[in-house]
Design a protein around this motif. Structure first.
Motif, PDB file in Angstrom:
ATOM      1  N   LEU A  71     -15.531   1.225  -4.606  1.00  0.00           N
ATOM      2  CA  LEU A  71     -14.643   0.090  -4.869  1.00  0.00           C
ATOM      3  C   LEU A  71     -13.181   0.501  -4.819  1.00  0.00           C
ATOM      4  CD1 LEU A  71     -14.673  -2.928  -5.577  1.00  0.00           C
ATOM      5  CD2 LEU A  71     -14.636  -2.269  -7.993  1.00  0.00           C
ATOM      6  N   GLU A  72     -12.860   1.704  -5.324  1.00  0.00           N
ATOM      7  CA  GLU A  72     -11.458   2.126  -5.383  1.00  0.00           C
ATOM      8  C   GLU A  72     -10.867   2.411  -4.004  1.00  0.00           C
ATOM      9  OE1 GLU A  72     -14.040   5.696  -6.635  1.00  0.00           O
ATOM     10  OE2 GLU A  72     -14.000   3.524  -6.894  1.00  0.00           O
ATOM     11  N   LEU A  73     -11.723   2.624  -2.988  1.00  0.00           N
ATOM     12  CA  LEU A  73     -11.225   2.891  -1.643  1.00  0.00           C
ATOM     13  C   LEU A  73     -11.109   1.615  -0.811  1.00  0.00           C
ATOM     14  CD1 LEU A  73     -10.338   5.234   0.163  1.00  0.00           C
ATOM     15  CD2 LEU A  73     -12.696   5.495   0.907  1.00  0.00           C
ATOM     16  N   GLN A  74     -11.696   0.546  -1.279  1.00  0.00           N
ATOM     17  CA  GLN A  74     -11.708  -0.696  -0.502  1.00  0.00           C
ATOM     18  C   GLN A  74     -10.320  -1.287  -0.251  1.00  0.00           C
ATOM     19  OE1 GLN A  74     -14.663  -3.432  -2.083  1.00  0.00           O
ATOM     20  NE2 GLN A  74     -16.176  -1.780  -2.301  1.00  0.00           N
ATOM     21  N   PRO A  75      -9.346  -1.223  -1.214  1.00  0.00           N
ATOM     22  CA  PRO A  75      -8.008  -1.758  -0.914  1.00  0.00           C
ATOM     23  C   PRO A  75      -7.321  -1.049   0.250  1.00  0.00           C
ATOM     24  CG  PRO A  75      -8.292  -1.479  -3.282  1.00  0.00           C
ATOM     25  CD  PRO A  75      -9.472  -0.833  -2.628  1.00  0.00           C
ATOM     26  N   LYS A  76      -7.469   0.286   0.334  1.00  0.00           N
ATOM     27  CA  LYS A  76      -6.833   1.027   1.427  1.00  0.00           C
ATOM     28  C   LYS A  76      -7.472   0.663   2.764  1.00  0.00           C
ATOM     29  CE  LYS A  76      -5.200   5.589   2.796  1.00  0.00           C
ATOM     30  NZ  LYS A  76      -5.011   7.003   2.393  1.00  0.00           N
ATOM     31  N   LEU A  77      -8.809   0.475   2.760  1.00  0.00           N
ATOM     32  CA  LEU A  77      -9.493   0.053   3.987  1.00  0.00           C
ATOM     33  C   LEU A  77      -9.032  -1.339   4.393  1.00  0.00           C
ATOM     34  CD1 LEU A  77     -11.617   0.382   6.210  1.00  0.00           C
ATOM     35  CD2 LEU A  77     -13.326  -0.472   4.592  1.00  0.00           C
ATOM     36  N   LEU A  78      -8.886  -2.221   3.421  1.00  0.00           N
ATOM     37  CA  LEU A  78      -8.425  -3.583   3.704  1.00  0.00           C
ATOM     38  C   LEU A  78      -7.043  -3.559   4.347  1.00  0.00           C
ATOM     39  CD1 LEU A  78      -8.724  -6.669   3.442  1.00  0.00           C
ATOM     40  CD2 LEU A  78      -7.738  -6.478   1.165  1.00  0.00           C
ATOM     41  N   ARG A  79      -6.132  -2.745   3.806  1.00  0.00           N
ATOM     42  CA  ARG A  79      -4.775  -2.659   4.362  1.00  0.00           C
ATOM     43  C   ARG A  79      -4.809  -2.099   5.781  1.00  0.00           C
ATOM     44  NH1 ARG A  79      -0.909   1.750   4.354  1.00  0.00           N
ATOM     45  NH2 ARG A  79       1.094   0.926   5.001  1.00  0.00           N
ATOM     46  N   GLU A 107      -3.224  -4.508   8.347  1.00  0.00           N
ATOM     47  CA  GLU A 107      -1.911  -4.148   8.878  1.00  0.00           C
ATOM     48  C   GLU A 107      -2.003  -3.244  10.106  1.00  0.00           C
ATOM     49  OE1 GLU A 107       0.621  -5.589   7.586  1.00  0.00           O
ATOM     50  OE2 GLU A 107      -0.486  -6.459   5.891  1.00  0.00           O
ATOM     51  N   ARG A 108      -3.206  -2.724  10.382  1.00  0.00           N
ATOM     52  CA  ARG A 108      -3.411  -1.789  11.494  1.00  0.00           C
ATOM     53  C   ARG A 108      -2.532  -0.550  11.337  1.00  0.00           C
ATOM     54  NH1 ARG A 108      -6.169  -3.736  15.992  1.00  0.00           N
ATOM     55  NH2 ARG A 108      -6.780  -5.919  15.856  1.00  0.00           N
ATOM     56  N   GLU A 109      -2.376  -0.072  10.097  1.00  0.00           N
ATOM     57  CA  GLU A 109      -1.630   1.140   9.828  1.00  0.00           C
ATOM     58  C   GLU A 109      -2.108   1.763   8.523  1.00  0.00           C
ATOM     59  OE1 GLU A 109       2.399  -0.278   9.688  1.00  0.00           O
ATOM     60  OE2 GLU A 109       2.317  -0.560   7.515  1.00  0.00           O
ATOM     61  N   PHE A 110      -1.886   3.060   8.373  1.00  0.00           N
ATOM     62  CA  PHE A 110      -2.320   3.768   7.173  1.00  0.00           C
ATOM     63  C   PHE A 110      -1.577   5.094   7.102  1.00  0.00           C
ATOM     64  CE2 PHE A 110      -4.971   5.148  10.647  1.00  0.00           C
ATOM     65  CZ  PHE A 110      -5.061   6.523  10.467  1.00  0.00           C
ATOM     66  N   GLU A 111      -1.720   5.810   5.987  1.00  0.00           N
ATOM     67  CA  GLU A 111      -1.181   7.163   5.838  1.00  0.00           C
ATOM     68  C   GLU A 111      -2.336   8.116   5.591  1.00  0.00           C
ATOM     69  OE1 GLU A 111       0.205   4.747   3.546  1.00  0.00           O
ATOM     70  OE2 GLU A 111       1.612   4.186   5.129  1.00  0.00           O
TER      71      GLU A 111
END
Length: 695
Positions: free
Chosen positions: A491-499, A503-507
């Protein structure tokens, strides 16, 4: 002029011929010219290649008297503008001129330093142009408190001194020009070496700053690449000691100033243009948002002035800004100096960016090669798309509808129904087929490693991160990312996957640079995600982002006529594999296969056929089904039941024998050889509760 005058001029000429520096030239004015004329404040104004006049006054307090210091300290800087200047007028004089400052009321406004000279008690001035080979190289000005210090009789001697002085000034300027060319050549080589090194951006820009500092007087210089590389190439380099520099990252700068990133970007865009710009921070308008950045910089770093340049690097804007704690340190010659270096700076920066991109692509290709090699070596135990039943025809229609789009797809179905096969077919028939299909099984990795697997990590991001790792998202750029068992994602990783999807971007983990990707997302699960959303185990916004186009695969028991087709397909494959070609099915075996429930679906059928082919020693397939998967009759009297009724009875009996235990060792799921999530789903479908089992 008399013989004594000629003798003095000869001494001055000999002294002038020995001068090598401006400092020696100033000393000469005090020591030699004072033998001919009495003065209280001397002024030598030389012209550089940029058309600027530079004040050459002695800055040694041991030599400079209070009058000199008063005039010098009240100057805005040590250069004058070429236009609308009294000095320009003096430089244009064919013969020297003597005048009284008190009589020049109209010209006082054209020379900003006349009032300071009057306040210092200076009254009489004698000035003349320094001309060498028809070219004006400067002006000599002698000032005195005595109103009668100079007269027209002094002009011939003064003219002779100016002529001799012009030769010395021209000689020094020629030497300065040679030294400048040598410096430019050396600076160009240093810039090339800095950008071609294998060090980080931080160290590269520190080395470039050291080179620029030897020619441009700044306290801080900033380098800002706009566009996609804004966070990658955006550093400030501060001169903290004589030759000691430190780099300030964009993140550190924003933390120190408490500025918003968008506000800072707006400031860069507003305060730069295609032409270099010198600005004073004391002249900002507080109501302008972009000028508030100047206000903050001035408060924290005590910056009072700046010199900014905008360059074009790979069709992107690259800003270089010099900042100083002094009011007016930047002059036209500094602009000319930087412009002489900007071509090599742009070329070196472009090559460095290109080299870094090649390294990134090389790492990416290495990861892709490793991943694809793993895929080739892995064995697919699920058949390719085979099916003539109505449920499968409906699946094929949905695949044809969405195969050439970038729509996110959620594949649903029980375990073993072929979700990965559908994902592979969708990719191979899409416009992205030339790029890789990257698979991530969200249930097979430890919770702590999933983020690194998806998004990658930087070297040193955590204990054991010995080198940079490229994540599956970055590998899938331009292709397809298949997120299998998405329902098991923490569950804690789902927000980063959603972004990342949104947004088609990540760090990367431990990184600060934003990486942009274009990957089609296909997710799959065998659990009921809506139930998971209701229970708080799965984010609703992520579910709706993934399930733009859901495809539900039917279980094998609902595909009827497909069982025989798939069985024959597997018999052919495994017969060839084990060198037992010619094996066929008899009616009894086929009937048994058709009436079996197949809780493991196509995967289970594949395993049964592989095992059966291995055990077959004649023409007809010898069916080998384990006791766990083979249906047994509990009574001698046959009783007609629907499949649902039979399944419910089997579930109740198994749960009762397991004392209601569903998961874990000796649980009902293990006894039935199906995943716990599948068992729970079937229990709910049949209306079975644990209370019913434990009665």
């Amino acid at each position: 002029m008399n013989g004594k005058d000629y003798e003095l001029l000869l001494d001055i000429n000999i002294a002038l011929s020995k001068t090598q520096t401006r400092k020696e030239l100033i000393r000469l004015i005090f020591e030699e010219v004072s033998k001919v004329f009495v003065f209280d404040c001397p002024g030598l104004f030389t012209i550089d290649a940029c058309g600027e006049y530079h004040t050459e006054l002695s800055d040694a307090n041991s030599v400079m008297d209070p009058v000199n210091r008063y005039v010098y300290e009240h100057m805005d800087g040590n250069s004058y503008p070429h236009k609308n200047s009294a000095i320009e007028h003096w430089a244009s004089l064919k013969t020297p001129k003597v005048f009284n400052l008190r009589d020049l009321h109209e010209n006082i406004a054209t020379h900003p330093h006349f009032p300071h000279m009057l306040n210092a008690g200076l009254v009489t001035v004698m000035a003349g142009a320094l001309v060498h080979e028809g070219q004006s190289v400067g002006t000599l000005c002698l000032s005195s408190k005595n109103p009668k210090a100079y007269n027209t009789k002094d002009i011939p001697r003064f003219q002779a001194i100016c002529n001799q002085l012009a030769i010395a000034v021209s000689h020094i300027q020629s030497k300065d020009k040679i030294q400048l060319n040598d410096w430019l050549h050396k600076a160009q080589l240093q810039i090339i070496d800095a950008f071609h090194s294998n060090s980080s951006w931080e160290n590269k820009l520190i080395q470039v700053s050291k080179t620029l500092r030897s020619g441009i007087p700044f306290d801080t210089v900033t380098f800002s690449m706009m566009g996609d590389r804004f966070k990658e190439v955006n550093y400030g380099v501060q001169n903290v000691a004589s030759y000691e520099f430190r780099a300030i990252s964009l993140e550190s700068f924003l933390n120190m100033t408490q500025l918003d990133l968008d506000v800072f970007k707006k400031y860069l865009l507003v305060n730069t243009s295609n032409t270099p710009r010198i600005s004073n921070f004391k002249k900002y308008k507080k109501e302008l948002e972009s000028q508030k950045v100047k206000q903050v910089i001035n408060k924290i770093f005590r910056i009072q002035s700046s010199l900014t340049f905008m360059l074009e690097v790979n069709s992107e804007k690259f800003y270089v800004a010099f900042y100083s704690k002094d009011k007016n340190p930047f002059q036209k010659r500094h602009i000319t100096l930087f412009e002489s270096l900007q071509s090599i700076l742009i070329q070196s920066l472009e090559k460095s960016l290109l080299f870094n991109e090649v390294l990134r692509l090389n790492r990416l290709l290495t990861e892709e090669k490793r991943y694809l090699k793993e895929q080739v070596n892995s064995r697919y135990s699920i058949s390719e798309l085979i099916g003539e039943s109505l449920p499968m025809q409906q699946v094929f229609e949905k695949v044809n509808l969405v195969k050439n789009t970038d729509t996110n797809i959620l594949i649903l179905g029980e375990t073993g129904t072929g979700k990965e096969v559908i994902a592979r077919v969708l990719h191979e028939q899409s416009l992205r087929k030339e790029k890789p299909l990257i698979k991530v099984n969200c249930a097979s990795l430890p919770k702590e490693l999933i983020e690194s697997e998806l998004f990658g990590h930087e070297k040193g991001a955590f204990t054991g991160a010995l080198q940079q790792r490229i994540g599956k998202f970055e590998l899938a750029n331009g292709g397809t990312l298949f997120l299998d068992e998405i329902g098991e994602l923490p569950l804690e990783l789902q927000p980063k996957l959603l972004r990342a999807i949104q947004e088609r971007e990540f760090e990367r983990l431990g990184g600060h640079n934003t990486i942009k990707v274009s990957a089609r997302i296909i997710a799959a699960t065998n659990i009921n995600l809506l139930e998971a959303v209701e229970e708080g185990r799965f984010r609703a916004d992520l579910y709706y982002r993934l399930s733009v186009f859901p495809i539900t695969l039917p279980p094998l028991r609902d595909r009827g006529q497909d069982i025989e087709l798939i069985t024959n397909h597997f018999v052919k494959i495994f017969s060839q594999k084990f060198g037992k070609e010619g094996i066929c099915l008899n009616k009894s075996v086929q009937q048994l296969l058709n009436t079996y429930d197949w809780p493991g679906n196509v995967r289970e059928l594949s395993n049964v056929i592989e095992r059966s082919v291995l055990l077959t020693d004649n023409k007809y397939l010898k069916l080998a089904m384990s006791q766990k998967t083979k249906r047994t009759s509990t009574t001698s009297v046959f009783e007609f039941k629907t499949l649902q009724e039979a399944e419910t009875a089997l579930l109740l009996e198994t749960l009762a024998k397991c004392n209601g235990k569903v998961r874990g060792k000796d649980g009902a799921a293990e006894k039935l050889d199906i995943p716990p999530s599948t068992l729970e789903y079937r229990m709910k479908r049949a209306g079975i509760t644990r209370q019913m089992v434990l009665k």
